[in-house]
Design a protein around this motif. Structure first.
Motif, short mmCIF file in Angstrom:
data_model
loop_
_atom_site.label_atom_id
_atom_site.label_comp_id
_atom_site.label_asym_id
_atom_site.label_seq_id
_atom_site.Cartn_x
_atom_site.Cartn_y
_atom_site.Cartn_z
N ARG A 1 -9.42 7.55 0.25
CA ARG A 1 -9.47 7.37 -1.21
C ARG A 1 -8.50 6.25 -1.56
NH1 ARG A 1 -9.25 12.65 -4.65
NH2 ARG A 1 -11.42 12.62 -3.93
N THR A 2 -8.92 5.32 -2.44
CA THR A 2 -8.11 4.15 -2.70
C THR A 2 -8.33 3.61 -4.11
OG1 THR A 2 -7.66 1.87 -1.97
CG2 THR A 2 -9.91 2.66 -1.72
N THR A 3 -7.30 2.96 -4.63
CA THR A 3 -7.40 2.21 -5.88
C THR A 3 -6.37 1.09 -5.82
OG1 THR A 3 -7.23 2.26 -8.30
CG2 THR A 3 -5.87 3.82 -7.09
N THR A 4 -6.77 -0.12 -6.24
CA THR A 4 -5.91 -1.30 -6.10
C THR A 4 -5.85 -2.08 -7.40
OG1 THR A 4 -6.56 -1.49 -3.78
CG2 THR A 4 -5.52 -3.42 -4.79
N LEU B 1 -2.89 2.32 -4.04
CA LEU B 1 -2.67 3.72 -3.71
C LEU B 1 -3.78 4.16 -2.77
CD1 LEU B 1 -1.92 5.14 -7.29
CD2 LEU B 1 -0.31 4.10 -5.69
N PHE B 2 -3.43 4.78 -1.66
CA PHE B 2 -4.47 5.20 -0.72
C PHE B 2 -4.02 6.43 0.04
CE2 PHE B 2 -1.68 3.38 2.29
CZ PHE B 2 -2.11 3.70 3.58
N GLY B 3 -5.00 7.13 0.61
CA GLY B 3 -4.68 8.32 1.39
C GLY B 3 -5.91 8.87 2.05
N PRO B 4 -5.73 9.76 3.04
CA PRO B 4 -6.86 10.35 3.75
C PRO B 4 -7.70 11.22 2.83
CG PRO B 4 -4.81 11.45 4.34
CD PRO B 4 -4.43 10.26 3.52
N LEU B 5 -9.03 11.04 2.93
CA LEU B 5 -9.93 11.76 2.03
C LEU B 5 -10.07 13.22 2.43
CD1 LEU B 5 -11.79 11.41 -0.39
CD2 LEU B 5 -13.60 10.66 1.16
N ASP B 6 -10.08 13.49 3.73
CA ASP B 6 -10.19 14.87 4.21
C ASP B 6 -9.69 14.94 5.65
OD1 ASP B 6 -12.30 13.95 5.91
OD2 ASP B 6 -13.78 14.34 4.34
N ASP B 7 -9.88 16.09 6.28
CA ASP B 7 -9.35 16.30 7.63
C ASP B 7 -10.06 15.48 8.69
OD1 ASP B 7 -7.52 18.08 6.63
OD2 ASP B 7 -8.70 19.87 7.11
N THR B 8 -11.19 14.88 8.36
CA THR B 8 -11.91 14.05 9.33
C THR B 8 -11.50 12.58 9.25
OG1 THR B 8 -13.78 13.58 7.84
CG2 THR B 8 -13.89 15.61 9.15
N SER B 9 -10.61 12.25 8.32
CA SER B 9 -10.16 10.86 8.17
C SER B 9 -9.30 10.45 9.36
CB SER B 9 -9.36 10.71 6.88
OG SER B 9 -8.71 9.45 6.84
N PRO B 10 -9.39 9.17 9.78
CA PRO B 10 -8.47 8.68 10.81
C PRO B 10 -6.99 8.81 10.40
CG PRO B 10 -10.28 7.15 10.49
CD PRO B 10 -10.38 8.17 9.41
N LEU B 11 -6.75 8.93 9.08
CA LEU B 11 -5.39 9.07 8.58
C LEU B 11 -4.96 10.52 8.40
CD1 LEU B 11 -5.36 6.36 5.74
CD2 LEU B 11 -4.20 6.22 7.94
N ALA B 12 -5.80 11.44 8.84
CA ALA B 12 -5.58 12.86 8.52
C ALA B 12 -4.22 13.37 8.97
CB ALA B 12 -6.69 13.71 9.14
N GLY B 13 -3.68 12.87 10.07
CA GLY B 13 -2.41 13.37 10.57
C GLY B 13 -1.20 12.60 10.10
N VAL B 14 -1.40 11.67 9.17
CA VAL B 14 -0.30 10.78 8.81
C VAL B 14 0.88 11.52 8.18
CG1 VAL B 14 -1.17 10.20 6.49
CG2 VAL B 14 0.24 8.54 7.74
N PHE B 15 0.60 12.61 7.47
CA PHE B 15 1.69 13.33 6.81
C PHE B 15 2.41 14.29 7.75
CE2 PHE B 15 -1.12 12.25 3.13
CZ PHE B 15 -0.26 11.32 2.57
N GLU C 1 0.84 -1.19 0.00
CA GLU C 1 0.00 0.00 0.00
C GLU C 1 0.88 1.25 0.00
OE1 GLU C 1 -3.04 -0.12 2.97
OE2 GLU C 1 -3.64 -2.17 2.46
N LEU C 2 0.69 2.08 -1.01
CA LEU C 2 1.49 3.29 -1.18
C LEU C 2 0.66 4.50 -0.77
CD1 LEU C 2 3.03 2.45 -4.68
CD2 LEU C 2 3.85 1.79 -2.40
N LEU C 3 1.22 5.28 0.14
CA LEU C 3 0.49 6.38 0.77
C LEU C 3 0.71 7.68 0.03
CD1 LEU C 3 -1.18 7.27 3.28
CD2 LEU C 3 1.01 7.56 4.48
N LEU C 4 -0.39 8.36 -0.30
CA LEU C 4 -0.32 9.64 -1.00
C LEU C 4 -1.47 10.54 -0.55
CD1 LEU C 4 0.34 8.54 -4.70
CD2 LEU C 4 1.86 9.97 -3.33
N PRO C 5 -1.31 11.86 -0.68
CA PRO C 5 -2.47 12.73 -0.49
C PRO C 5 -3.56 12.38 -1.49
CG PRO C 5 -0.43 13.99 -0.52
CD PRO C 5 -0.07 12.61 -0.95
N ALA C 6 -4.81 12.50 -1.08
CA ALA C 6 -5.93 12.08 -1.93
C ALA C 6 -5.91 12.76 -3.29
CB ALA C 6 -7.24 12.36 -1.21
#
Length: 278
Positions: A45-48, A56-70, A10-15
């Motif tokens: 947001r994701t595509t496989t 490829l996946f990443g936080p959709l917006d600031d409410t995502s559980p992943l929002a602080g990952v970057f 899984e490769l992490l990127l901004p949405a």
């Protein structure tokens, strides 16, 4: 314990980067990453493409559980979980916990369940086990390309500890750690589980700046095996992607493309057969 096969990396990127990144990987390597999907329930947001071996996946917006990952990972070139398929997820969880590794979360419906291990115990890398099969899913890539391995960067002092931990958890049989004096790196590989452990051998190592830039849990290149290296290289260059370097002897040659064109991810194609060490 022994995993069944590598499912995906899984490769992490901004949405906002994911649609363009999917287009680049598809264009360069003949992949089939579909139109990205927004998962509103988890704000991701994701595509496989299982045949390509990546998500490829990443936080959709600031409410995502992943929002602080970057805040703790680079916005380009960062890795999320590495996912392996297992025969029995419940037995795998029992084994993992018996060895002292923590399960951070479990999710998914029956047949698609996954467990994710604590990356702090695993040199910054998130290991995931799933009962879902990606085998024979998706359409073949161009050039007969098949995902071979992802290169995980660790500190030279910890490469042996990493070998032991991943061997225990995955049932891996890594090659003996080898020092390559030219680039001054340490390397150990198990193609069956799709991993190469890579470490700078000294502060003057060729990969020392990359290791420092990416930090704990950083990755080197993603590597695909192709049928004809010269034909594949020519086609990818004609599509506008630049070669950063080439190396290796006949039968083990590799071509590495400019990571900046691949959203910070190093893309390498090789003629090296599985199980053949450099």
């Amino acid at each position: 314990m022994r995993v069944r096969r590598l499912n995906r990396v899984e490769l992490l990127l901004p949405a906002e980067d994911i649609p363009d990144a999917a287009q680049v990987f598809n264009d360069a390597l003949g992949g089939h990453l579909p139109e990205p999907e927004d998962l509103d329930d988890v704000k991701v947001r994701t595509t496989t493409d299982f045949a390509m071996g990546i998500e490829l996946f990443g936080p959709l917006d600031d409410t995502s559980p992943l929002a602080g990952v970057f805040d703790r990972k680079p916005r380009r070139g960062s890795i999320g979980p590495i996912v392996w398929e297992v025969e029995d997820l419940d037995a795998t969880r029992a084994f993992v916990e018996s060895q002292g590794y923590g399960v951070v979360y479990e999710f998914g419906s029956p047949g698609q369940r996954q467990i994710h291990l604590d990356e702090d115990q695993l040199f910054g890398f998130g290991l995931t086990f799933t009962e879902q099969s990606g085998e024979d899913a998706g359409s073949p890539m161009s050039f007969g390309a098949k995902f071979q391995r992802v290169e995980l960067m660790v500190d030279g002092e910890h490469i042996e500890s990493a070998r032991e931990a991943f061997a225990e958890l995955l049932g891996a049989s890594f090659s003996p750690t080898r020092h390559y004096p030219g680039p001054d790196i340490l390397s150990s590989t198990d193609d069956f589980v799709g991993l190469e452990l890579l470490a700078p051998a000294s502060a003057t190592s060729q990969i020392a700046p990359l290791f420092q830039a990416k930090g704990r849990g950083g990755i080197g290149p993603l590597v695909w095996k192709v049928d004809d290296l010269d034909e594949a290289t020519k086609a990818i260059v004609e599509r506008g992607y630049g070669i950063q370097y080439e190396f290796g002897e006949p039968g083990g040659r590799q071509v590495h493309f400019d990571a900046e064109q691949f959203f910070g991810f190093g893309v390498t194609i090789t003629e090296r057969e599985l199980g053949q060490h450099l």
